[in-house]
Design an enzyme around this catalytic site. Structure first.
Site, short mmCIF file in Angstrom:
data_model
loop_
_atom_site.label_atom_id
_atom_site.label_comp_id
_atom_site.label_asym_id
_atom_site.label_seq_id
_atom_site.Cartn_x
_atom_site.Cartn_y
_atom_site.Cartn_z
N GLU A 186 2.27 3.65 1.96
CA GLU A 186 1.40 4.59 1.26
C GLU A 186 1.06 5.79 2.15
OE1 GLU A 186 -2.49 4.66 -1.65
OE2 GLU A 186 -2.52 3.36 0.08
N GLY A 320 -6.98 1.39 8.73
CA GLY A 320 -7.75 0.15 8.82
C GLY A 320 -7.04 -1.03 8.18
N ALA A 321 -6.42 -0.78 7.02
CA ALA A 321 -5.76 -1.84 6.29
C ALA A 321 -4.97 -1.22 5.14
CB ALA A 321 -6.79 -2.81 5.72
N MET A 322 -4.11 -2.04 4.52
CA MET A 322 -3.28 -1.52 3.42
C MET A 322 -3.08 -2.61 2.38
SD MET A 322 -1.51 0.88 2.04
CE MET A 322 -0.70 0.58 0.49
N GLU A 323 -3.16 -2.18 1.11
CA GLU A 323 -3.25 -3.14 0.01
C GLU A 323 -1.94 -3.59 -0.61
OE1 GLU A 323 -4.17 0.12 -0.10
OE2 GLU A 323 -3.83 1.00 -2.09
N ASN A 324 -0.80 -3.52 0.10
CA ASN A 324 0.47 -3.95 -0.49
C ASN A 324 0.25 -5.20 -1.35
OD1 ASN A 324 1.73 -2.16 1.55
ND2 ASN A 324 1.03 -3.77 2.92
N HIS A 356 -12.25 -4.66 0.13
CA HIS A 356 -11.62 -3.40 -0.28
C HIS A 356 -10.16 -3.62 -0.70
CE1 HIS A 356 -11.11 1.09 0.19
NE2 HIS A 356 -9.84 0.68 0.29
N GLU A 357 -9.41 -4.26 0.17
CA GLU A 357 -7.97 -4.41 -0.11
C GLU A 357 -7.72 -5.34 -1.30
OE1 GLU A 357 -6.44 -2.14 1.18
OE2 GLU A 357 -7.76 -1.72 2.87
N HIS A 360 -8.18 -3.54 -4.52
CA HIS A 360 -6.99 -2.74 -4.86
C HIS A 360 -5.96 -3.55 -5.63
CE1 HIS A 360 -7.53 1.14 -3.01
NE2 HIS A 360 -7.59 0.70 -1.78
N1 BES Z 1 -4.85 2.44 0.74
C1 BES Z 1 -5.54 2.51 1.97
C2 BES Z 1 -4.64 2.64 3.16
C3 BES Z 1 -4.23 4.05 3.43
C4 BES Z 1 -5.07 4.88 4.13
C5 BES Z 1 -3.04 4.53 3.01
C6 BES Z 1 -4.70 6.19 4.37
C7 BES Z 1 -2.67 5.82 3.24
C8 BES Z 1 -3.50 6.66 3.93
C9 BES Z 1 -6.40 1.28 2.18
O1 BES Z 1 -6.77 0.62 1.04
C10 BES Z 1 -7.65 1.77 2.82
O2 BES Z 1 -8.40 2.43 2.16
N2 BES Z 1 -7.84 1.49 4.10
C11 BES Z 1 -8.96 1.97 4.85
C12 BES Z 1 -9.80 0.83 5.30
C13 BES Z 1 -10.67 0.38 4.20
C14 BES Z 1 -11.57 -0.72 4.50
C15 BES Z 1 -11.55 1.47 3.71
C16 BES Z 1 -8.45 2.68 6.06
O3 BES Z 1 -7.32 2.40 6.43
O4 BES Z 1 -9.15 3.52 6.59
ZN ZN Z 2 -8.17 1.66 -0.02
#
Ligand code: BES
Ligand code: ZN
Length: 951
Positions: A186, A320-324, A356-357, A360
């Site tokens: 993403e 921080g993380a990714m929701e695959n 959060h994930e 998603h």
């Molecule tokens: N979908 C995002 C990951 C992401 C972040 C993809 C930036 C592309 C660009 C994921 O769900 C997300 O929001 N991650 C956050 C952490 C979360 C706890 C808020 C992040 O990575 O900051």
């Molecule tokens: Zn997110």
């Protein structure tokens, strides 16, 4: 009826038809002559590239991907075969799709009819790297309505960064380096791992096969159906076919991780994966993930559609993380809980990230925004659901109290002229990446919260369920959400117009207007399509309340020449709430005009709007309104909730920045804090004083710095001296303890420093084996890091630690030294990436920059290493944005602004593409003005307090 209408319309129609015919002719000419037309770009081989838009055509759509991937972790490359079943919707002889950094050796196509394949023909491959696209040209047309199988053979290097199919590594406790490969797609990096239609609305099913060595495992979105041994001792893992999904959610990992698993009440297998030495840090995440997944299945009333959910801690992870879907990936510190070193706030973070994930998996994965302009439909919801889900699954955390912080963050950004509407067009990958910002996340969450309070929990929830059901496996835009929210009633329930409240809902909702029906879309469009935040100006007199709304702008004052034009055209539909000295019943009023009037039930001494800060607006009280509230806080602050108290503190200081309230009044308001013992208002008030203090230190305004420090230590003494150095208490107690002690130790409060130093020495004597309370660990380390050998010792401990939570605390401590050589070394180490991983660079540099003795060093570091940073991180990525905003936002003089502008100018090619440079610019301008207007006031207010105290 007007008898003239026919002829007029006739001519108009004729004209339109002619126009249309000319248009068609033009298009035909364009198409026929397309290849010669200079509008088309040139492919890498010098031929014409037959497509000239960044977005793909929709003449051909993917139906099913068969992916076969074989990574070689030793040579760091992979071979791939993508067999894509496509459906032709409009006759054409070219297929345009995405590919980036892929070496495509061969592409073929065959018609598939009733499952049988026809002979293959070879496709001509053209590449156009600026758009990250390839064109596959067939000698013959591909017919409308037919399905074809396209086979693309390719190789590529495992990526060195954090996107695409990338390499990661870790060290075993024995010091051996182990390699793994993982994906992060993403928003636009699936194209780095396989050729694909890499846009969120091209959903398809995926069947994935991964070839791996015996000592590894492979993971993907779906479970493995079989593992087949192949020649050479390798194994081929075949994953089950996925549900219909967007490319950005595809994921696969080849690693040697270990896992723990559990099964939810509905039979979903949940597993947490980590490097083998961190296996014992996975158990908290497992408990949380099971609870949260069960919560969401109930709340959304839609089963999680996959048989498993893997949560994997990846050693190198930029965000921080990714929701695959089915395979969420995390930074180690976002998933792993280490009982000895993870603090209360670390635990909260892990829980929120998982919340959060997993949100998603419905918001984003099951229902996806049509395009990245509406990424808030993913991220705003997931941010909001963090609070809803954790509040339900871990009520002791009382996360609802912390939601204010999300809205404060959003408002901070949205009160700048450089803000943007929640839905903003974004076309290229850099613009798309920049959409993952506080506007999408935090403002998105706050306006959803406001809507939920407006509609009631029940109506909101049933609206969400309706939305998720209706658009499952599909794509949406804002309007679809508002339509679902508005139509939550059965036909019989309808009262008038488009909106209704069913019996039970009506009782709970106070928002009913005789003869008026609510148009949710109309209301919400004012929050999503228009940037900024309103300030409501309240003039209260007896029973009468006059209301006015304006656009709230920080740092731009009504007397500025640009003020009027910046106000023009802005209007919000604001669901106001209020309480008064007379009544605790919440009054409600939907403000739809520039000015309005409310009549109270009885005379009131004070009114407080935006109850519990459930709305996204700032309130200014004129005509003694603030005086009444300041008095109220001073005399009986518990008449207001702690959220209301924090909200007043916030509003007061925001209004100071906007030139609407004088700093004395805001500071006067904070004086009640000497009686405050709730963490939210204390931390809010302290936060402002701390910002002023740091600004004074950085600018060498020693009298103000000293007086502020004394004021803080004196005024919060009742709380400071009550803090124990332990991990006891509620989450809120624990967060207060960490924050308060960190600040006062930083202010050199002797009892704090002595205590921390004693702990540090004991810990060091035990060679790091002594267990210290986790909530004060960072404070102990920071005090220890002030001596040169303490700092060196901490760095060795950093290298040995198996806890990401501990490593983060050590880095923050190392960044707090006043020794410039050490600060420079720290940043260099992180850029080298061996001892301190590159993923932590932003944390390191921003921490150095917060240190008044390091902020120039940090800025110069970014400047000096800009081209290296550009190689290692993508433009628009979180790291780059953090670095720019984090290292520049402390500047507060004209010279510094010039310096920053000069740098941005020198990297114009990149900086002009970024929104975050405007944020940096506006931040500094705001600081300059704040100091110009408020420094003397701050100085004299502090002096008066001292005199008062002395008498
Ligand atoms: N979908 C995002 C990951 C992401 C972040 C993809 C930036 C592309 C660009 C994921 O769900 C997300 O929001 N991650 C956050 C952490 C979360 C706890 C808020 C992040 O990575 O900051
Ligand atoms: Zn997110």
């Amino acid at each position: 009826m007007n008898s003239d209408w026919r002829p007029v319309n006739f001519w108009a129609m004729l004209f339109q038809m002619m126009f249309f015919a000319v248009g068609v002719l033009f298009q035909v000419i364009l198409c026929l002559g397309g290849h010669e037309n200079e509008d088309f770009p040139t492919a890498t081989n010098g031929q014409v590239f037959p497509w000239n838009k960044m977005r793909l055509p929709d003449s051909i759509i993917p139906v099913h991907y068969n992916l076969y991937i074989h990574p070689n972790l030793t040579t760091s490359n992979f071979t791939g075969l993508a067999k894509i079943q496509v459906h032709v919707r409009q006759e054409t002889s070219v297929i345009i799709l995405h590919a980036k950094h892929l070496e495509i050796s061969r592409a073929t196509i065959a018609l598939t009819e009733y499952g049988a394949s026809h002979p293959e023909s070879i496709l001509n491959i053209l590449e156009y790297p600026p758009f990250e696209q390839i064109a596959l040209e067939n000698a013959k047309p591909l017919y409308n309505g037919e399905t074809y199988m396209v086979n693309i053979y390719y190789t590529a290097n495992l990526s060195d960064g954090f996107y695409g199919f990338y390499k990661s590594s870790y060290q075993t406790p024995e010091g051996e380096k182990r390699i793994l490969a993982s994906t992060h797609f993403e928003p636009t990096s699936a194209r780095m791992a396989f050729p694909c239609f890499d846009e969120p609305s091209f959903k398809a099913n995926f069947s994935i096969k991964i070839k791996r060595e015996k000592q590894h495992i492979s993971l993907s979105n779906m479970p493995i159906v079989k593992s087949v041994p192949t020649a050479g001792g390798l194994f081929e893992d075949h994953f089950d076919v996925s549900v219909r999904m967007s490319t950005y959610l595809v994921a696969f990992i080849v690693c040697d991780f270990k896992s723990v698993s559990a099964v939810t009440s509905t039979g979903i297998k949940v597993s947490i994966y980590a490097t083998p030495d961190k296996w014992n840090q996975t158990h908290y995440a497992l408990e949380a993930a099971v609870k949260l997944l069960e919560f969401y299945e109930n709340y959304f009333n839609i089963n999680y559609p996959l048989p498993k959910q893997d949560l994997v801690a990846i050693p190198d992870f930029e965000s921080g993380a990714m929701e695959n879907w089915g395979l969420t990936t995390y930074r180690e510190t976002s998933l792993l809980y280490h009982p000895g070193t993870s603090s209360a706030s670390d635990k909260l973070w892990i829980t929120m990230v998982i919340g959060h994930e997993l949100a998603h998996q419905w918001f984003g994965n099951l229902v996806t925004m049509e395009w990245w302009n509406d990424i808030w439909l993913n991220e705003g919801f997931a941010r909001y659901m963090e609070f809803v889900s954790v509040d339900a699954t871990y009520p002791d955390f009382q996360v609802g109290d912390h939601f204010l912080g999300t809205c404060f963050a959003a408002m901070g950004r949205d009160a700048m002229n450089s803000s943007r509407p929640i839905s903003t067009s974004a076309e290229n990958p850099t613009q798309i990446k920049e959409m993952f910002d506080t506007v999408s996340y935090d403002k998105g969450a706050c306006i959803l919260h406001m809507l939920r309070n407006f509609l009631t929990d029940e109506v909101f929830q049933s609206g969400l369920v309706r939305y998720l059901r209706k658009f499952s496996y599909g794509n949406t835009k804002n309007e679809d959400l508002w339509d679902s929210m508005a139509n939550t009633c059965t036909k019989e329930d309808f009262t008038s117009g488009d909106f209704c409240y069913s019996g039970s809902q009506a009782a709970k909702s106070a928002y009913r207007f005789a003869g008026e029906h609510l148009d949710i879309k109309e209301i919400m469009n004012t929050w999503t399509l228009q940037k900024g935040i309103p300030v409501i100006i309240v003039e209260h007199n007896g029973t009468s309340v006059r209301l006015q709304q304006e656009r709230f702008l920080k740092g731009i004052l009504p007397e500025d020449p640009s003020w009027a034009s910046l106000q023009s055209g802005y209007l919000w539909h604001v669901p106001l709430t209020y309480i008064t000295s007379n009544s605790k019943t919440i009054g409600k009023h939907l403000l739809k005009t520039k000015s309005d009037h409310i009549e109270l039930d009885g005379e009131a001494q004070w009114v407080k709007f935006n109850v519990d800060m459930n709305g996204y607006y700032i309130v200014h009280y004129t005509r003694g309104g603030w005086d009444a509230l300041i008095n109220l806080l001073d005399q009986n602050h518990t008449l207001l909730s702690q959220k209301d108290r924090a909200n007043l503190i916030h509003n007061a200081f925001q209004l100071v920045s906007a030139g609407k309230l004088s700093l004395d009044r805001a500071l006067d308001l904070t004086r009640y804090l000497r009686h405050e013992n709730k963490s939210i208002p204390v931390l809010q008030g302290l936060g402002y004083l701390e910002v002023f203090y740091r600004m004074a230190v950085r600018r060498n305004i020693t009298d103000v710095a000293t007086n502020l420090k004394n004021y803080i230590l004196q005024f919060f003494k009742h709380l400071i001296d009550r803090q124990t150095w332990s991990d006891e208490g509620t989450l809120s107690d624990r967060l207060l303890r960490s924050n308060l002690l960190e600040l006062v130790c930083d202010l050199d409060y002797l009892p704090c420093v002595q205590k921390a130093l004693a702990y540090f020495n004991q810990w060091r004597m035990s060679n790091g084996t002594l267990n210290l309370p986790t909530d004060v660990l960072e404070i102990v380390y920071s005090v220890g890091a002030q001596s040169s050998d303490g700092w060196d010792y901490l760095l060795t401990k950093y290298m040995q630690s198996v806890s990401g939570a501990e490593k983060n605390k050590i880095v923050s401590a190392l960044a707090s030294t006043r020794n410039p050589e050490k600060l420079a070394r720290l940043m260099e180490l992180s850029l080298q990436g061996d001892i301190i991983k590159l993923q932590n660079l932003a944390h390191v540099v921003v921490a150095v920059s917060r240190n008044p003795y390091g902020h120039l060093l940090a800025w110069n570091f970014v400047k000096k290493n800009w081209s290296t940073l550009m190689e290692k991180f993508q433009l628009g990525s979180t790291t780059i944005r953090w670095l720019i905003i984090g290292t520049s936002s402390q500047f507060s003089s004209k010279e510094e602004l010039e310096e920053v502008e000069m740098f941005f100018d020198s990297i114009k090619e990149q900086s002009s593409q970024l929104r975050c440079t405007q944020i940096a610019h506006e931040n500094i301008q705001k600081n300059i003005r704040w100091l110009e207007r408020n420094l003397d006031l701050l100085r004299s207010w502090l002096q008066n307090i001292i005199i008062e105290r002395g008498t």
